[in-house]
Scaffold this motif. Structure first.
Motif, PDB file in Angstrom:
ATOM      1  N   ILE A 143      28.578  15.622  50.192  1.00  0.00           N
ATOM      2  CA  ILE A 143      29.554  15.492  49.112  1.00  0.00           C
ATOM      3  C   ILE A 143      28.861  15.370  47.762  1.00  0.00           C
ATOM      4  O   ILE A 143      27.880  14.653  47.616  1.00  0.00           O
ATOM      5  N   TYR A 167      29.044  13.691  45.072  1.00  0.00           N
ATOM      6  CA  TYR A 167      29.630  12.560  44.357  1.00  0.00           C
ATOM      7  C   TYR A 167      28.919  12.309  43.030  1.00  0.00           C
ATOM      8  O   TYR A 167      29.495  11.839  42.077  1.00  0.00           O
ATOM      9  N   ASP A 168      27.618  12.645  42.966  1.00  0.00           N
ATOM     10  CA  ASP A 168      26.842  12.289  41.781  1.00  0.00           C
ATOM     11  C   ASP A 168      27.321  13.037  40.530  1.00  0.00           C
ATOM     12  O   ASP A 168      27.494  12.441  39.476  1.00  0.00           O
ATOM     13  N   GLU A 173      30.233  14.349  40.050  1.00  0.00           N
ATOM     14  CA  GLU A 173      31.576  13.894  39.682  1.00  0.00           C
ATOM     15  C   GLU A 173      31.519  12.603  38.898  1.00  0.00           C
ATOM     16  O   GLU A 173      32.198  12.428  37.896  1.00  0.00           O
ATOM     17  N   LEU A 174      30.672  11.695  39.371  1.00  0.00           N
ATOM     18  CA  LEU A 174      30.538  10.400  38.728  1.00  0.00           C
ATOM     19  C   LEU A 174      30.028  10.550  37.306  1.00  0.00           C
ATOM     20  O   LEU A 174      30.552   9.960  36.369  1.00  0.00           O
ATOM     21  N   ARG A 215      32.520  11.693  34.930  1.00  0.00           N
ATOM     22  CA  ARG A 215      33.634  10.805  34.654  1.00  0.00           C
ATOM     23  C   ARG A 215      33.346   9.818  33.524  1.00  0.00           C
ATOM     24  O   ARG A 215      34.196   9.541  32.718  1.00  0.00           O
ATOM     25  N   ARG A 216      32.158   9.252  33.519  1.00  0.00           N
ATOM     26  CA  ARG A 216      31.876   8.255  32.498  1.00  0.00           C
ATOM     27  C   ARG A 216      30.538   8.520  31.825  1.00  0.00           C
ATOM     28  O   ARG A 216      29.575   7.808  32.013  1.00  0.00           O
ATOM     29  N   LEU A 250      32.088  -9.099  31.203  1.00  0.00           N
ATOM     30  CA  LEU A 250      31.588  -9.316  32.564  1.00  0.00           C
ATOM     31  C   LEU A 250      32.702  -9.218  33.596  1.00  0.00           C
ATOM     32  O   LEU A 250      32.449  -9.236  34.783  1.00  0.00           O
ATOM     33  N   ASP A 251      33.943  -9.139  33.136  1.00  0.00           N
ATOM     34  CA  ASP A 251      35.058  -9.078  34.066  1.00  0.00           C
ATOM     35  C   ASP A 251      35.564  -7.640  34.168  1.00  0.00           C
ATOM     36  O   ASP A 251      36.122  -7.119  33.206  1.00  0.00           O
ATOM     37  N   PRO A 252      35.356  -6.999  35.311  1.00  0.00           N
ATOM     38  CA  PRO A 252      35.760  -5.600  35.428  1.00  0.00           C
ATOM     39  C   PRO A 252      37.239  -5.387  35.148  1.00  0.00           C
ATOM     40  O   PRO A 252      37.644  -4.330  34.696  1.00  0.00           O
ATOM     41  N   ARG A 253      38.067  -6.413  35.406  1.00  0.00           N
ATOM     42  CA  ARG A 253      39.502  -6.244  35.206  1.00  0.00           C
ATOM     43  C   ARG A 253      39.847  -6.080  33.742  1.00  0.00           C
ATOM     44  O   ARG A 253      40.865  -5.516  33.387  1.00  0.00           O
ATOM     45  N   ARG A 310      37.509  -4.877  31.523  1.00  0.00           N
ATOM     46  CA  ARG A 310      36.564  -3.971  30.907  1.00  0.00           C
ATOM     47  C   ARG A 310      37.171  -2.605  30.657  1.00  0.00           C
ATOM     48  O   ARG A 310      36.817  -1.912  29.727  1.00  0.00           O
ATOM     49  N   HIS A 311      38.110  -2.207  31.526  1.00  0.00           N
ATOM     50  CA  HIS A 311      38.592  -0.821  31.409  1.00  0.00           C
ATOM     51  C   HIS A 311      39.947  -0.761  30.733  1.00  0.00           C
ATOM     52  O   HIS A 311      40.794  -1.563  31.003  1.00  0.00           O
ATOM     53  N   PRO A 315      36.548  -8.969  43.183  1.00  0.00           N
ATOM     54  CA  PRO A 315      36.992  -8.249  41.984  1.00  0.00           C
ATOM     55  C   PRO A 315      35.853  -7.808  41.080  1.00  0.00           C
ATOM     56  O   PRO A 315      36.048  -6.975  40.212  1.00  0.00           O
ATOM     57  N   ARG A 316      34.671  -8.355  41.271  1.00  0.00           N
ATOM     58  CA  ARG A 316      33.562  -8.026  40.394  1.00  0.00           C
ATOM     59  C   ARG A 316      32.618  -6.983  40.970  1.00  0.00           C
ATOM     60  O   ARG A 316      31.563  -6.702  40.405  1.00  0.00           O
ATOM     61  N   ARG A 348      24.458   5.637  49.792  1.00  0.00           N
ATOM     62  CA  ARG A 348      25.432   6.317  48.934  1.00  0.00           C
ATOM     63  C   ARG A 348      26.116   7.457  49.670  1.00  0.00           C
ATOM     64  O   ARG A 348      27.321   7.650  49.570  1.00  0.00           O
ATOM     65  N   GLN A 349      25.301   8.186  50.399  1.00  0.00           N
ATOM     66  CA  GLN A 349      25.824   9.316  51.160  1.00  0.00           C
ATOM     67  C   GLN A 349      26.856   8.836  52.182  1.00  0.00           C
ATOM     68  O   GLN A 349      27.949   9.372  52.296  1.00  0.00           O
ATOM     69  N   PRO A 365      35.559  10.314  46.857  1.00  0.00           N
ATOM     70  CA  PRO A 365      34.245   9.703  46.606  1.00  0.00           C
ATOM     71  C   PRO A 365      34.016   9.419  45.127  1.00  0.00           C
ATOM     72  O   PRO A 365      33.234   8.537  44.781  1.00  0.00           O
ATOM     73  N   PHE A 389      36.731  -0.215  40.175  1.00  0.00           N
ATOM     74  CA  PHE A 389      36.803  -1.595  40.638  1.00  0.00           C
ATOM     75  C   PHE A 389      38.141  -1.846  41.337  1.00  0.00           C
ATOM     76  O   PHE A 389      39.115  -1.123  41.096  1.00  0.00           O
ATOM     77  N   HIS A 422      40.693  -3.672  41.002  1.00  0.00           N
ATOM     78  CA  HIS A 422      41.966  -3.771  40.284  1.00  0.00           C
ATOM     79  C   HIS A 422      42.502  -2.409  39.870  1.00  0.00           C
ATOM     80  O   HIS A 422      43.653  -2.296  39.462  1.00  0.00           O
TER      81      HIS A 422
END
Lengths: 296, 334
Positions: free
Chosen positions: A3, A5-6, A8-9, A12-13, A290-293, A295-296, B122-123, B145-146, B159, B165, B167
């Protein structure tokens, strides 16, 4: 199965991949935090490059310039011994930041070392740790500092330790109470079911989730540590004369010169306020970051 | 996908041995009171539970809240230490193994929890969560990763979502992450503790179908816990009904649904909704609550709520008996 995935990732960002992009994003998302970071950077810069940005030595007295008003020669005026206030504030940043950051870090680390096992392991470890915390909380700061200064002599390290110790109970209690909740959560059980060691669970799954209240506590503490150092210095238990610390500059001139030479009080006061303000702004942004919730 | 030769151990070589066997499992929680933490009583959360699950089969476990279902799930995985009894994985008794000795067996059995919100840190990113079991068991980062990407595909996630994350996912997606994490080590048994109870009804079927597909693909065994017979009916082959820490009836799914023998099972079945409003059924509504497991009633634990109660039910404890081949029940009247 194979796959991609790299790719795509990465698509994305892309912005988060480069440090410069990260920084710009931080300024954009947290303008207040960026102001806090700038303030702190300014003071750290002043502390590190103090000799380069000051025209006078912070310790040299000059009878002719006693209580000189702020002006072209002395930007922020002079104290009664003729020492340049601007230079003393810049050099004082070294001591005040060392005391503030040092004691907060030391107190937080020690508090975590007490609070995390106390909450996570429970049982007799908890009982023992909590009694230790009770004892620490019962010790008055000034008595502790007095004993330390008397036995070890006043020095920067002793001041940092003396201010860090009263912080331990607060950090320990905050970490413990959060840990009590977290250790019962299914994601901790899932980690156990995989065969993860208790130490690793505590560090990877429990501790990061106690960080938010801890950062708030620590940034609030940083400012008050600088003020506590002032009262210790005033009593002769802090940084020994003639080295400048903001706290002492403020406290030794407040009573005597506030009417006649207000610059002796105002400028160290502004320095302290700015650092407290800066750490609080930075701390808030750091907690969100530091809180992912959030961060985005 | 390849399985390392080292993984093919005893279980494969003796297909007859059940993946998991539990014998007379007991868990008593002490109740402590006062300054000196004196033990003033025992909660009999599990009071002699036995069952076995063969490879590739699902045992459904139903019962009211507080009957010991979740305790059973955690005790089977040794997340809670049993008070008495034996747990055998692939024929090997793991009841008294130390932590380190237990680790290889942890690969064989994993768990999925009810609440998909608190079962993910959550982190941590979804990819890190699914990859963590692999990391603990020493897989190199690149391979990991694979493998995580494969697991994401397997449970129906993209993938590309590995960096997200918890949430950022919906409840159903989170439960898929939990399933992927449970599958990471290629276990033979998955204990699912009410895996769909917290999900929207529209999502439930998706998750259950995913679990059934995975079961076929990987020849998994499930211990599937629910408080709802309708959910269990779809996925299970056999069903065990629990009441106050005991299994009161244990049979083939069809047998249990068509000819329930225990009065408690009858009551549970009459609570299953039927998709025909004109169909009138005899409702058996149970009165009262489950008695406290700290003070279980003498005799049959169900006698306080049983509509057919007889004098001897109040005195004599019924044993789980095989009344017909494969159909076990613990009731004096059957």
């Amino acid at each position: 199965m194979s796959i991609e995935y790299d790719a795509e990732l990465a698509a994305r960002r892309p912005r988060l991949r480069r440090p410069a992009g990260r920084l710009r994003l931080f300024f954009y998302r947290h303008p207040l935090g960026a102001i806090g970071a700038l303030i702190m950077a300014l003071f750290v810069f002043a502390a590190v490059f103090a000799p380069l940005i000051t025209g006078y030595d912070a310790l040299t007295t000059d009878a002719a310039a006693s209580l000189a008003r702020p002006g072209a020669a002395h930007w922020l005026g002079c104290d009664f011994m003729g020492r340049d206030v601007y230079s003393r504030i810049v050099y004082g940043a070294r001591i005040s930041l060392a005391v503030g950051i040092g004691s907060t870090l030391l107190g937080s680390v020690l508090g975590i070392l007490v609070g995390l096992p106390s909450g996570y392991l429970g049982g007799w470890v908890d009982l023992l740790a909590q009694r230790l915390v009770d004892i620490l909380q019962a010790l008055p700061l000034l008595v502790l500092a007095l004993v330390m200064a008397a036995s070890l002599g006043p020095s920067l390290e002793n001041v940092i330790i003396a201010i860090a110790i009263p912080l331990i109970p607060y950090v320990a209690r905050v970490v413990r109470s959060n840990t009590l909740v977290l250790r019962e959560l299914p994601f901790v059980e899932a980690a156990k079911a995989v065969g993860m060691s208790e130490l690793r669970i505590a560090i990877r799954h429990v501790l990061p989730n106690t960080m938010a209240p801890l950062i708030v506590l620590a940034t609030a503490q940083l400012g008050s540590a600088i003020l506590v150092e002032a009262s210790l210095s005033f009593l002769g238990l802090g940084i020994p004369e003639p080295y400048p610390s903001w706290g002492r500059m403020l406290s030794e001139s407040a009573a005597e010169y506030v009417r006649t030479a207000p610059w002796l009080v105002i400028f160290p006061g502004i320095a302290i306020s700015l650092v407290v303000f800066g750490t609080n702004l930075l701390g808030d942004a750091l907690r969100d970051l530091l809180d992912p919730r959030l961060r985005h | 996908m390849t399985i390392a030769p080292a993984r093919q151990h005893a279980l494969e070589s003796s297909p007859a041995a059940p993946v998991i066997e539990v014998e007379d499992l007991k868990k008593h929680f002490p109740v402590k009171k006062g300054l000196l933490r004196r033990t003033v009583g025992q909660v009999l959360a599990l009071d002699g539970v036995s069952f076995a699950i063969p490879r590739g089969e699902t045992l459904g476990l139903v019962g009211e809240s507080g009957c010991g279902k979740s305790t059973l799930a955690r005790t089977v995985l040794r997340l809670i230490e049993p008070t008495a009894g034996a747990i055998k994985v692939g024929g090997r008794d793991i009841t008294h193994l130390r932590k380190r000795e237990l680790r290889p067996y942890r690969r064989e059995m994993q768990i999925i929890f009810q609440d998909p919100f608190s079962s993910l840190n959550p982190r941590m990113s979804a990819g890190d969560i699914v990859g963590e079991p692999l990391q603990i068991h020493g897989m190199a980062p690149q391979q990991r990763r694979q493998r995580v990407a494969e697991l994401f595909e397997l449970v129906g996630l993209a993938p590309a979502q590995m960096a997200s994350f918890p949430h950022q996912f919906s409840g159903g997606q989170r439960q898929r992450i939990c399933i992927a994490r449970a599958l990471a080590l290629d276990p033979k048994l998955i204990v699912a503790d009410e895996p769909v109870s917290a999900l929207d009804v529209s999502i439930r079927a998706q998750v259950i179908n995913l679990m059934m597909d995975l079961q076929r693909q990987k020849h998994l065994s499930y211990l599937f816990i629910a408080h709802d017979l309708a959910v269990v009916e779809h996925i299970s082959r056999r069903i065990a009904v629990m009441y106050l820490g005991k299994i009161v009836e244990y049979a083939d799914k069809n047998t249990l649904f068509l000819e329930p023998l225990h009065p408690y099972t009858e009551a549970l079945l009459s609570a299953v909704p039927v998709p025909n409003p004109k169909l009138k059924r005899e409702k058996r509504i149970l009165r009262g609550d489950v008695p406290s497991p700290m003070h279980p009633p003498p005799g049959c634990p169900f006698h306080t709520r049983c509509p057919y109660v007889e004098p001897r039910c109040r005195v004599e404890v019924p044993q789980l008996r095989e009344v017909r081949p494969g159909h076990w029940v613990s009731c004096h009247l059957r």
